[in-house]
Design a protein around this motif. Structure first.
Motif, PDB file in Angstrom:
ATOM      1  N   ALA A 144       0.836  -1.200   0.000  1.00  0.00           N
ATOM      2  CA  ALA A 144       0.000   0.000   0.000  1.00  0.00           C
ATOM      3  C   ALA A 144       0.872   1.251   0.000  1.00  0.00           C
ATOM      4  N   GLU A 145       1.929   1.248   0.815  1.00  0.00           N
ATOM      5  CA  GLU A 145       2.841   2.402   0.866  1.00  0.00           C
ATOM      6  C   GLU A 145       3.552   2.589  -0.468  1.00  0.00           C
ATOM      7  N   GLU A 146       3.965   1.488  -1.083  1.00  0.00           N
ATOM      8  CA  GLU A 146       4.639   1.576  -2.377  1.00  0.00           C
ATOM      9  C   GLU A 146       3.694   2.100  -3.457  1.00  0.00           C
ATOM     10  N   PHE A 147       2.452   1.626  -3.443  1.00  0.00           N
ATOM     11  CA  PHE A 147       1.458   2.083  -4.410  1.00  0.00           C
ATOM     12  C   PHE A 147       1.189   3.577  -4.224  1.00  0.00           C
ATOM     13  N   ALA A 148       1.021   4.008  -2.958  1.00  0.00           N
ATOM     14  CA  ALA A 148       0.762   5.419  -2.676  1.00  0.00           C
ATOM     15  C   ALA A 148       1.947   6.288  -3.104  1.00  0.00           C
ATOM     16  N   ALA A 149       3.164   5.827  -2.854  1.00  0.00           N
ATOM     17  CA  ALA A 149       4.355   6.583  -3.258  1.00  0.00           C
ATOM     18  C   ALA A 149       4.411   6.753  -4.779  1.00  0.00           C
ATOM     19  N   ALA A 189      -1.826  11.062  -2.633  1.00  0.00           N
ATOM     20  CA  ALA A 189      -2.249   9.763  -2.109  1.00  0.00           C
ATOM     21  C   ALA A 189      -1.679   9.538  -0.718  1.00  0.00           C
ATOM     22  N   GLU A 190      -2.499   8.916   0.130  1.00  0.00           N
ATOM     23  CA  GLU A 190      -2.036   8.524   1.453  1.00  0.00           C
ATOM     24  C   GLU A 190      -2.658   7.185   1.811  1.00  0.00           C
ATOM     25  N   VAL A 191      -2.063   6.529   2.793  1.00  0.00           N
ATOM     26  CA  VAL A 191      -2.530   5.211   3.232  1.00  0.00           C
ATOM     27  C   VAL A 191      -3.251   5.363   4.564  1.00  0.00           C
ATOM     28  N   VAL A 192      -4.422   4.736   4.663  1.00  0.00           N
ATOM     29  CA  VAL A 192      -5.181   4.696   5.915  1.00  0.00           C
ATOM     30  C   VAL A 192      -5.564   3.245   6.183  1.00  0.00           C
ATOM     31  N   MET A 193      -5.842   2.953   7.445  1.00  0.00           N
ATOM     32  CA  MET A 193      -6.226   1.593   7.834  1.00  0.00           C
ATOM     33  C   MET A 193      -7.726   1.509   8.000  1.00  0.00           C
ATOM     34  N   ASP A 194      -8.334   0.501   7.399  1.00  0.00           N
ATOM     35  CA  ASP A 194      -9.749   0.199   7.603  1.00  0.00           C
ATOM     36  C   ASP A 194      -9.796  -0.974   8.571  1.00  0.00           C
ATOM     37  N   LEU A 195     -10.039  -0.676   9.845  1.00  0.00           N
ATOM     38  CA  LEU A 195     -10.022  -1.713  10.868  1.00  0.00           C
ATOM     39  C   LEU A 195     -11.137  -2.736  10.675  1.00  0.00           C
ATOM     40  N   ASP A 196     -12.299  -2.289  10.228  1.00  0.00           N
ATOM     41  CA  ASP A 196     -13.424  -3.207  10.028  1.00  0.00           C
ATOM     42  C   ASP A 196     -13.125  -4.265   8.975  1.00  0.00           C
ATOM     43  N   GLN A 197     -12.409  -3.866   7.918  1.00  0.00           N
ATOM     44  CA  GLN A 197     -12.107  -4.806   6.830  1.00  0.00           C
ATOM     45  C   GLN A 197     -10.692  -5.376   6.926  1.00  0.00           C
ATOM     46  N   ASP A 198      -9.924  -4.955   7.941  1.00  0.00           N
ATOM     47  CA  ASP A 198      -8.537  -5.392   8.124  1.00  0.00           C
ATOM     48  C   ASP A 198      -7.750  -5.202   6.827  1.00  0.00           C
ATOM     49  N   ALA A 199      -7.792  -3.963   6.332  1.00  0.00           N
ATOM     50  CA  ALA A 199      -7.139  -3.644   5.066  1.00  0.00           C
ATOM     51  C   ALA A 199      -6.548  -2.245   5.111  1.00  0.00           C
ATOM     52  N   PHE A 200      -5.522  -2.046   4.286  1.00  0.00           N
ATOM     53  CA  PHE A 200      -4.969  -0.720   4.080  1.00  0.00           C
ATOM     54  C   PHE A 200      -5.608  -0.144   2.829  1.00  0.00           C
ATOM     55  N   LEU A 201      -6.031   1.100   2.906  1.00  0.00           N
ATOM     56  CA  LEU A 201      -6.648   1.785   1.778  1.00  0.00           C
ATOM     57  C   LEU A 201      -5.742   2.916   1.312  1.00  0.00           C
ATOM     58  N   VAL A 202      -5.588   3.043   0.010  1.00  0.00           N
ATOM     59  CA  VAL A 202      -4.885   4.192  -0.555  1.00  0.00           C
ATOM     60  C   VAL A 202      -5.970   5.162  -0.993  1.00  0.00           C
ATOM     61  N   VAL A 203      -5.923   6.361  -0.439  1.00  0.00           N
ATOM     62  CA  VAL A 203      -6.971   7.346  -0.680  1.00  0.00           C
ATOM     63  C   VAL A 203      -6.390   8.640  -1.229  1.00  0.00           C
ATOM     64  N   VAL A 204      -7.234   9.370  -1.943  1.00  0.00           N
ATOM     65  CA  VAL A 204      -6.894  10.708  -2.432  1.00  0.00           C
ATOM     66  C   VAL A 204      -8.039  11.640  -2.060  1.00  0.00           C
ATOM     67  N   PRO A 205      -7.755  12.926  -1.883  1.00  0.00           N
ATOM     68  CA  PRO A 205      -8.845  13.867  -1.588  1.00  0.00           C
ATOM     69  C   PRO A 205      -9.858  13.872  -2.716  1.00  0.00           C
TER      70      PRO A 205
END
Length: 58
Positions: A20-25, A34-50
């Motif tokens: 996820a960090e590599e993809f965001a970079a 792009a930044e990485v956030v954690m979705d605790l409910d889905q146990d996943a890292f999300l790459v998000v943009v404004p």
């Protein structure tokens, strides 16, 4: 702030692997905020943009 998810990565990757960090970079290298956030409910890292609203309102 509203954000759009552009990619999801499972949180259980191999030790030392940060896809996820590599993809965001790579997206930041293309000019996206792009930044990485954690979705605790889905146990996943999300790459998000404004999210850009259609009327310019943030």
């Amino acid at each position: 702030m509203r954000r759009t998810v552009i990619e999801r990565f499972p949180a259980g990757g191999p030790r030392g692997s940060r896809p996820a960090e590599e993809f965001a970079a790579a997206r930041r290298g293309e000019g996206l905020a792009a930044e990485v956030v954690m979705d605790l409910d889905q146990d996943a890292f999300l790459v998000v943009v404004p999210r850009q609203s259609a009327d310019g309102d943030h």
